[in-house]
Design a protein around this motif. Structure first.
Motif, PDB file in Angstrom:
ATOM      1  N   SER A   1       0.829  -1.204   0.000  1.00 12.73           N
ATOM      2  CA  SER A   1       0.000   0.000   0.000  1.00 12.73           C
ATOM      3  C   SER A   1       0.863   1.255   0.000  1.00 12.73           C
ATOM      4  CB  SER A   1      -0.924   0.008   1.224  1.00 12.73           C
ATOM      5  OG  SER A   1      -1.851  -1.055   1.174  1.00 12.73           O
TER       6      SER A   1
ATOM      7  N   TYR B   1       1.218   3.959  -3.131  1.00  8.81           N
ATOM      8  CA  TYR B   1       0.815   5.354  -2.954  1.00  8.81           C
ATOM      9  C   TYR B   1       1.972   6.312  -3.246  1.00  8.81           C
ATOM     10  CZ  TYR B   1      -0.005   9.857  -1.004  1.00  8.81           C
ATOM     11  OH  TYR B   1      -0.073  11.212  -0.875  1.00  8.81           O
ATOM     12  N   GLU B   2       3.137   6.061  -2.648  1.00  9.82           N
ATOM     13  CA  GLU B   2       4.237   7.014  -2.772  1.00  9.82           C
ATOM     14  C   GLU B   2       4.801   7.071  -4.190  1.00  9.82           C
ATOM     15  OE1 GLU B   2       7.132   6.652   0.362  1.00  9.82           O
ATOM     16  OE2 GLU B   2       5.616   6.771   1.937  1.00  9.82           O
TER      17      GLU B   2
ATOM     18  N   LYS C   1       3.064   6.489  -6.937  1.00  7.39           N
ATOM     19  CA  LYS C   1       2.060   7.203  -7.735  1.00  7.39           C
ATOM     20  C   LYS C   1       2.145   8.702  -7.465  1.00  7.39           C
ATOM     21  CE  LYS C   1      -2.903   7.465  -8.726  1.00  7.39           C
ATOM     22  NZ  LYS C   1      -4.260   6.929  -8.404  1.00  7.39           N
ATOM     23  N   LEU C   2       2.299   9.070  -6.205  1.00  4.50           N
ATOM     24  CA  LEU C   2       2.424  10.482  -5.827  1.00  4.50           C
ATOM     25  C   LEU C   2       3.562  11.156  -6.579  1.00  4.50           C
ATOM     26  CD1 LEU C   2       1.888  12.919  -3.822  1.00  4.50           C
ATOM     27  CD2 LEU C   2       3.614  11.858  -2.356  1.00  4.50           C
TER      28      LEU C   2
ATOM     29  N   ALA D   1       1.308   9.414   4.102  1.00  2.00           N
ATOM     30  CA  ALA D   1       1.151   8.108   3.454  1.00  2.00           C
ATOM     31  C   ALA D   1       0.365   7.146   4.328  1.00  2.00           C
ATOM     32  CB  ALA D   1       2.527   7.523   3.125  1.00  2.00           C
TER      33      ALA D   1
ATOM     34  N   ARG E   1      -3.270   8.389   4.139  1.00  2.00           N
ATOM     35  CA  ARG E   1      -3.897   8.298   2.820  1.00  2.00           C
ATOM     36  C   ARG E   1      -4.052   6.871   2.328  1.00  2.00           C
ATOM     37  NH1 ARG E   1      -0.565  13.493   0.214  1.00  2.00           N
ATOM     38  NH2 ARG E   1      -1.661  15.094   1.462  1.00  2.00           N
ATOM     39  N   THR E   2      -3.309   5.932   2.892  1.00  2.00           N
ATOM     40  CA  THR E   2      -3.473   4.522   2.527  1.00  2.00           C
ATOM     41  C   THR E   2      -4.438   3.799   3.458  1.00  2.00           C
ATOM     42  OG1 THR E   2      -1.551   3.919   3.890  1.00  2.00           O
ATOM     43  CG2 THR E   2      -1.162   4.343   1.537  1.00  2.00           C
TER      44      THR E   2
ATOM     45  N   ASP F   1       2.196  18.507  -2.409  1.00  2.00           N
ATOM     46  CA  ASP F   1       2.456  17.409  -3.353  1.00  2.00           C
ATOM     47  C   ASP F   1       2.991  17.954  -4.675  1.00  2.00           C
ATOM     48  OD1 ASP F   1       1.279  15.941  -1.347  1.00  2.00           O
ATOM     49  OD2 ASP F   1      -0.533  15.450  -2.468  1.00  2.00           O
TER      50      ASP F   1
ATOM     51  N   ARG G   1      -6.770  13.107   1.952  1.00  2.00           N
ATOM     52  CA  ARG G   1      -6.874  12.194   0.815  1.00  2.00           C
ATOM     53  C   ARG G   1      -5.736  12.338  -0.187  1.00  2.00           C
ATOM     54  NH1 ARG G   1     -13.258  13.708  -0.286  1.00  2.00           N
ATOM     55  NH2 ARG G   1     -14.107  12.805   1.651  1.00  2.00           N
ATOM     56  N   GLY G   2      -5.015  13.443  -0.093  1.00  2.00           N
ATOM     57  CA  GLY G   2      -3.949  13.677  -1.068  1.00  2.00           C
ATOM     58  C   GLY G   2      -4.489  14.137  -2.398  1.00  2.00           C
TER      59      GLY G   2
END
Length: 597
Positions: free
Chosen positions: A232, A236-237, A239-240, A332, A335-336, A416, A593-594
């Motif tokens: 997870s 996430y990271e 993709k960010l 992270a 948001r995960t 971000d 949520r980012g």
């Protein structure tokens, strides 16, 4: 037979054929690991006129630790020539604490190649050190391998020898044709890849075209649960940040009682090493360390480049490299879904508490704290009245800067976007940023706003941070409530190795009553090594809970037992405003949520 062919044959006989593509070759023997001694032979070709070798003075931590103090029995020699005459010993002269000069071969010797033999002892747990024992080996190569000044950019090969037959090897380096041969394009690449050897558990997974290997040494842990959390966080990271900057990545975990002594994690370009007492903490540290693959390893301050292993290197930007990485570690986890909202709020509430508990915040800026990172090994510096933490205030500044950017852009831009812009403009271009000036410049570019006052007051300045005012823009409020915490009865400072120095012992407290004296070294807590983050460990205890300390006073060791005391503090509690406005809610949800609008 030509001279080159003859030397190749001799290499096969003596050293398992250092391959022609490598310039400098190391043979590292793990024979008798219970003795904690690495036996190293370094092969240096083309050493006309002699050669100078050095051992790094620092690595992994921003601390000069003088690894050369562990080196013994340095010897120089040349290989036999075509006539097969005995090896010729070379004169070795030590020039300073970390530098040796090996004289050239005497007249009549036909080889310009030099071999350097030495031994180095290590038995320290944790990701910041090196350990060799009967159980396993964990190696930061900069802590055991010499280099030749001016030749760090040349290819390096390492042959790991006398590795127990039932041990596996995990390292993010190329593998050669010979057994246990590791290949690196340079010394710097070599020492940025720690190696774990032992009977570890492991698993793999793929994400976004990159391959991830996870190895776990220590007590059994639920690998499925660990894997789910890591997958997870990685997804996430990456993709960010727009994709992984590597084809492969290695997670090394040391999990089990006592591993918290070297607790925490150490980032590397394509790997991380993490030591924790319980697998439950694995995602918390992994979230931070994995984000370092971008922030600090690739998005990097100019002050840390090029690396100089002989002395301190200064930057005023560790508040961003480390502190804002901590911001993203918490982001992270939130948001995960690994953390709940309440855990996220509690985490930042604790950060506000930590900063407010340090009187030094009134005179030491987070930039100065970054500059003074090299003083952290000294107990006096670590006192609350002497310093603040660039991790702590940097993490807070990261959150507040995010709120400011979202507020001024109506939540169309965020921190971000700043991270991605830094990645595009610096990391991907092979450039390094100029501390806070370039961070501010990119942030202003993203938000199309002026941030000079924010940076002057809270980054380079020491103004009190009005947390509540900033949080209000994101629909949060701060409350202070009285909380009861367990108290050690003394202030812990860092001592030699993993010990803690007892200072500021509370008069009439339980520690004093049990016989603890100012300056005593606390070498064990509850029959285990002292946790690196003792304050966090203490938060999980209750007043009255019995603890046992093993202490050293001079040369005498003894044990004392007492119940933890009690202290009441007014602590911050961060919570959502139930009647938050539409813009406040959008900003708050965007951070959680980012997302942006």
């Amino acid at each position: 037979m030509t001279r080159r062919a003859w030397l190749f044959v001799l290499g096969l006989f003596f050293f398992s054929a250092p391959p022609a593509r490598a310039t400098i070759v190391y043979h590292v023997s793990l024979a008798h690991p219970e003795q904690h001694i690495f036996h190293v032979t370094m092969f240096i070709p083309g050493a006309q006129g002699g050669v100078v070798v050095q051992m790094p003075a620092w690595n992994a931590l921003y601390q000069v630790r003088d690894f050369s103090s562990r080196v013994t029995n340095v010897r120089g020699r040349v290989r036999p020539d075509e006539a097969g005459r005995p090896q010729t010993a070379l004169t070795v002269v030590k020039l300073d604490k970390q530098t040796w000069k090996i004289d050239p071969p005497p007249a009549g010797e036909s080889s310009d190649d030099v071999y350097v033999d030495y031994q180095i002892s290590w038995d320290e747990p944790g990701p910041f050190s090196t350990q060799l024992d009967a159980h396993h080996a964990f190696v930061n190569f900069a802590q055991i391998l010499f280099y030749v000044p001016g030749r760090r950019g040349e290819k390096s090969d390492v042959f790991l020898q006398d590795v127990p037959a039932d041990w596996k090897i995990a390292v993010e380096l190329g593998r050669g044709e010979q057994p246990n041969e590791l290949i690196a394009p340079s010394y710097d690449a070599l020492v940025d890849a720690p190696v774990e050897m032992g009977k570890f558990q492991e698993f793999h997974f793929d994400d976004g075209g990159a391959r991830y290997r996870v190895v776990v040494d220590g007590t059994d842990w639920n690998l499925q649960k660990l894997g789910d959390g890591l997958k997870s966080l990685v997804a996430y990271e990456t993709k960010l940040m727009g994709g992984a900057p590597f084809p492969e990545y290695l997670f090394i975990f040391h999990i089990g009682p006592g591993d918290e002594a070297g607790g925490g994690g150490m980032e590397h370009a394509n790997s991380t090493a993490i030591a924790i007492s319980s697998g439950e903490a694995a995602p918390f540290i992994a979230a931070h360390e994995f984000f370092h693959a971008w922030n600090v390893k690739r998005i990097r301050p100019q002050g840390l480049e090029p690396v100089d292993f002989t002395k301190e290197q200064y930057t005023r930007a560790l508040w961003f490299a480390e502190g804002v990485t901590s911001t993203y570690g918490s982001y992270a986890l939130e948001r995960t879904g690994i953390w709940s909202h309440s855990q996220f709020y509690e985490d930042f509430g604790n950060e506000f508490d930590d900063l407010d508990s340090r009187p030094a915040r009134l005179w030491e800026s987070v930039e100065q704290s970054s500059l003074d990172a090299w003083l952290e090994k000294y107990p006096m510096y670590r006192r609350p009245e002497a310093s603040i933490s660039y991790y702590n205030k940097g993490k807070i500044v990261g959150l507040l800067l995010d709120i400011v950017i979202r507020d001024v852009t109506d939540n169309h831009k965020s921190l971000d976007d700043v991270m991605r812009a830094l990645n595009d403009q610096y990391a991907k271009q092979g450039r390094f940023y100029r501390d806070s000036a370039d961070i501010r410049g990119v942030a202003e570019q993203v938000c199309a706003c002026k941030l000079g006052e924010f940076f002057a007051r809270y980054v380079s300045g020491t103004d009190e941070v009005p947390y509540a005012d900033f949080l209000l823009s994101a629909g949060w409020q701060l409350k202070k409530e009285t909380q009861v915490f367990a108290d050690l009865g003394f202030s812990p400072g860092r001592g030699p190795g993993e010990s803690v120095v007892a200072s500021e012992i509370s008069p009439g407290g339980p520690a004093e009553a049990a016989g603890l004296h100012e300056g005593d070294l606390v070498i064990e807590l509850n029959s285990s090594a002292v946790p690196r983050n003792l304050i966090r460990w203490l938060r999980e205890r209750k007043p009255g809970e019995t603890i046992q300390l093993r202490i050293r006073r001079g040369t005498v060791e003894s044990e004392i037992t007492y119940g933890l005391g009690k202290r009441e503090v007014r602590a911050y509690h961060m919570e959502e405003i139930s009647g938050a406005g539409e813009k406040q809610s959008r900003i708050r949800n965007g951070i959680l949520r980012g997302t942006t609008d």
